[in-house]
Design a protein around this motif. Structure first.
Motif, PDB file in Angstrom:
ATOM      1  N   SER A   4       0.836  -1.198   0.000  1.00 58.35           N
ATOM      2  CA  SER A   4       0.000   0.000   0.000  1.00 58.35           C
ATOM      3  C   SER A   4       0.877   1.257   0.000  1.00 58.35           C
ATOM      4  N   ASP A   5       2.026   1.212   0.691  1.00 59.21           N
ATOM      5  CA  ASP A   5       2.959   2.343   0.633  1.00 59.21           C
ATOM      6  C   ASP A   5       3.475   2.542  -0.786  1.00 59.21           C
ATOM      7  N   LYS A   6       3.803   1.448  -1.448  1.00 59.10           N
ATOM      8  CA  LYS A   6       4.268   1.552  -2.843  1.00 59.10           C
ATOM      9  C   LYS A   6       3.176   2.156  -3.723  1.00 59.10           C
ATOM     10  N   GLU A   7       1.939   1.771  -3.490  1.00 51.68           N
ATOM     11  CA  GLU A   7       0.840   2.326  -4.283  1.00 51.68           C
ATOM     12  C   GLU A   7       0.629   3.812  -3.989  1.00 51.68           C
ATOM     13  N   LYS A   8       0.819   4.211  -2.733  1.00 51.75           N
ATOM     14  CA  LYS A   8       0.705   5.628  -2.394  1.00 51.75           C
ATOM     15  C   LYS A   8       1.803   6.434  -3.095  1.00 51.75           C
ATOM     16  N   ILE A   9       3.018   5.899  -3.114  1.00 53.13           N
ATOM     17  CA  ILE A   9       4.120   6.579  -3.807  1.00 53.13           C
ATOM     18  C   ILE A   9       3.827   6.642  -5.302  1.00 53.13           C
ATOM     19  N   ARG A  10       3.360   5.537  -5.856  1.00 54.74           N
ATOM     20  CA  ARG A  10       3.009   5.513  -7.289  1.00 54.74           C
ATOM     21  C   ARG A  10       1.953   6.572  -7.599  1.00 54.74           C
ATOM     22  N   SER A  11       0.970   6.712  -6.729  1.00 54.75           N
ATOM     23  CA  SER A  11      -0.089   7.695  -6.935  1.00 54.75           C
ATOM     24  C   SER A  11       0.461   9.118  -6.930  1.00 54.75           C
ATOM     25  N   VAL A  12       1.361   9.431  -5.988  1.00 53.34           N
ATOM     26  CA  VAL A  12       1.976  10.770  -5.962  1.00 53.34           C
ATOM     27  C   VAL A  12       2.737  11.005  -7.261  1.00 53.34           C
ATOM     28  N   PHE A  13       3.513  10.019  -7.684  1.00 52.32           N
ATOM     29  CA  PHE A  13       4.355  10.158  -8.879  1.00 52.32           C
ATOM     30  C   PHE A  13       3.530  10.255 -10.159  1.00 52.32           C
ATOM     31  N   GLU A  14       2.603   9.325 -10.334  1.00 53.46           N
ATOM     32  CA  GLU A  14       1.892   9.221 -11.616  1.00 53.46           C
ATOM     33  C   GLU A  14       0.637  10.093 -11.705  1.00 53.46           C
ATOM     34  N   LYS A 113       7.815   9.461   4.507  1.00 53.49           N
ATOM     35  CA  LYS A 113       6.449   9.328   5.009  1.00 53.49           C
ATOM     36  C   LYS A 113       6.272  10.241   6.218  1.00 53.49           C
ATOM     37  N   GLN A 114       5.297  11.155   6.120  1.00 54.89           N
ATOM     38  CA  GLN A 114       4.988  12.083   7.207  1.00 54.89           C
ATOM     39  C   GLN A 114       3.483  12.068   7.439  1.00 54.89           C
ATOM     40  N   ASP A 115       3.072  11.754   8.663  1.00 52.55           N
ATOM     41  CA  ASP A 115       1.647  11.695   8.997  1.00 52.55           C
ATOM     42  C   ASP A 115       0.864  10.835   8.004  1.00 52.55           C
ATOM     43  N   ASN A 116       1.446   9.687   7.679  1.00 52.62           N
ATOM     44  CA  ASN A 116       0.840   8.707   6.773  1.00 52.62           C
ATOM     45  C   ASN A 116       0.711   9.188   5.325  1.00 52.62           C
ATOM     46  N   ASN A 117       1.395  10.287   4.982  1.00 49.70           N
ATOM     47  CA  ASN A 117       1.432  10.773   3.600  1.00 49.70           C
ATOM     48  C   ASN A 117       2.865  10.704   3.095  1.00 49.70           C
ATOM     49  N   TRP A 118       3.016  10.303   1.846  1.00 53.09           N
ATOM     50  CA  TRP A 118       4.341  10.263   1.235  1.00 53.09           C
ATOM     51  C   TRP A 118       4.640  11.603   0.586  1.00 53.09           C
ATOM     52  N   LYS A 119       5.746  12.220   1.012  1.00 49.84           N
ATOM     53  CA  LYS A 119       6.167  13.532   0.517  1.00 49.84           C
ATOM     54  C   LYS A 119       7.495  13.397  -0.223  1.00 49.84           C
ATOM     55  N   ILE A 120       7.737  14.300  -1.153  1.00 51.42           N
ATOM     56  CA  ILE A 120       8.995  14.313  -1.894  1.00 51.42           C
ATOM     57  C   ILE A 120      10.041  15.022  -1.040  1.00 51.42           C
ATOM     58  N   SER A 121      11.143  14.330  -0.779  1.00 51.19           N
ATOM     59  CA  SER A 121      12.230  14.876   0.020  1.00 51.19           C
ATOM     60  C   SER A 121      13.393  15.346  -0.860  1.00 51.19           C
ATOM     61  N   ARG A 122      13.711  14.568  -1.860  1.00 48.96           N
ATOM     62  CA  ARG A 122      14.762  14.911  -2.825  1.00 48.96           C
ATOM     63  C   ARG A 122      14.228  14.548  -4.204  1.00 48.96           C
ATOM     64  N   GLN A 123      14.391  15.459  -5.159  1.00 51.58           N
ATOM     65  CA  GLN A 123      13.835  15.241  -6.496  1.00 51.58           C
ATOM     66  C   GLN A 123      14.850  15.723  -7.530  1.00 51.58           C
ATOM     67  N   ILE A 124      15.204  14.814  -8.417  1.00 58.97           N
ATOM     68  CA  ILE A 124      16.118  15.198  -9.499  1.00 58.97           C
ATOM     69  C   ILE A 124      15.579  14.583 -10.792  1.00 58.97           C
ATOM     70  N   TRP A 125      15.716  15.347 -11.865  1.00 61.66           N
ATOM     71  CA  TRP A 125      15.353  14.797 -13.177  1.00 61.66           C
ATOM     72  C   TRP A 125      16.262  15.410 -14.229  1.00 61.66           C
ATOM     73  N   ASN A 126      16.403  14.661 -15.331  1.00 63.28           N
ATOM     74  CA  ASN A 126      17.227  15.160 -16.418  1.00 63.28           C
ATOM     75  C   ASN A 126      16.594  14.829 -17.759  1.00 63.28           C
ATOM     76  N   ASN A 127      17.030  15.564 -18.766  1.00 59.30           N
ATOM     77  CA  ASN A 127      16.502  15.399 -20.118  1.00 59.30           C
ATOM     78  C   ASN A 127      17.046  14.125 -20.751  1.00 59.30           C
ATOM     79  N   LYS A 128      16.215  13.455 -21.498  1.00 52.09           N
ATOM     80  CA  LYS A 128      16.594  12.245 -22.221  1.00 52.09           C
ATOM     81  C   LYS A 128      16.126  12.383 -23.671  1.00 52.09           C
ATOM     82  N   PRO A 129      16.822  11.698 -24.582  1.00 47.19           N
ATOM     83  CA  PRO A 129      16.336  11.730 -25.971  1.00 47.19           C
ATOM     84  C   PRO A 129      14.999  10.990 -26.079  1.00 47.19           C
ATOM     85  N   LEU A 130      14.180  11.422 -27.015  1.00 45.01           N
ATOM     86  CA  LEU A 130      12.859  10.775 -27.228  1.00 45.01           C
ATOM     87  C   LEU A 130      13.020   9.416 -27.873  1.00 45.01           C
TER      88      LEU A 130
END
Length: 130
Positions: A4-14, A113-130
């Motif tokens: 269920s934690d994995k699903e909560k993270i997936r929901s935040v992400f997707e 996880k804070q108060d049963n909610n998954w929050k983003i603590s560190r976020q990095i992204w980079n460009n990729k070719p299509l």
């Protein structure tokens, strides 16, 4: 419990993140982060903390409407910490009416996880070719 934690993270992400970006919801965008979050977007200075991150996001959407699709490829949970690795393909619609473009990003988020909610603590992204 872990699945269920994995699903909560997936929901935040997707779902939650994509919806806040698409709707340009600054309040909702900020609520996804921990107070001490680090936001490492490509080609701009890092941002630290919710207010700084929201300011960085507002700069990203000032001239462009972003319509992203996020796909989580790997999610792990260790206690109250987790991470998600995935891909985003976004259509960028310049607000000045110039042609839209498709972009692809690889994203890695460390989650807390804070108060049963998954929050983003560190976020990095980079460009990729299509």
């Amino acid at each position: 419990m872990k699945s269920s934690d994995k699903e909560k993270i997936r929901s935040v992400f997707e779902e939650v993140y994509a919806a806040n970006v698409k709707s340009e919801d600054l309040c909702g965008y900020g609520e996804m982060y921990t107070e001490d979050a680090l936001w490492m977007a490509p080609n701009v200075a890092d941002r630290v903390g919710i207010n700084d991150i929201v300011e960085g996001f507002s700069e990203q959407i000032a001239n462009n409407k972003i319509d992203p699709i996020f796909t989580a490829e790997e999610i792990e949970v260790i206690g109250d910490f987790g991470y998600v690795l995935g891909i985003s393909i976004a259509t960028i619609h310049p607000k000045d009416g110039s042609p839209s473009k498709l972009v692809k990003f690889r994203a890695l988020w460390l989650m807390k996880k804070q108060d049963n909610n998954w929050k983003i603590s560190r976020q990095i992204w980079n460009n990729k070719p299509l």
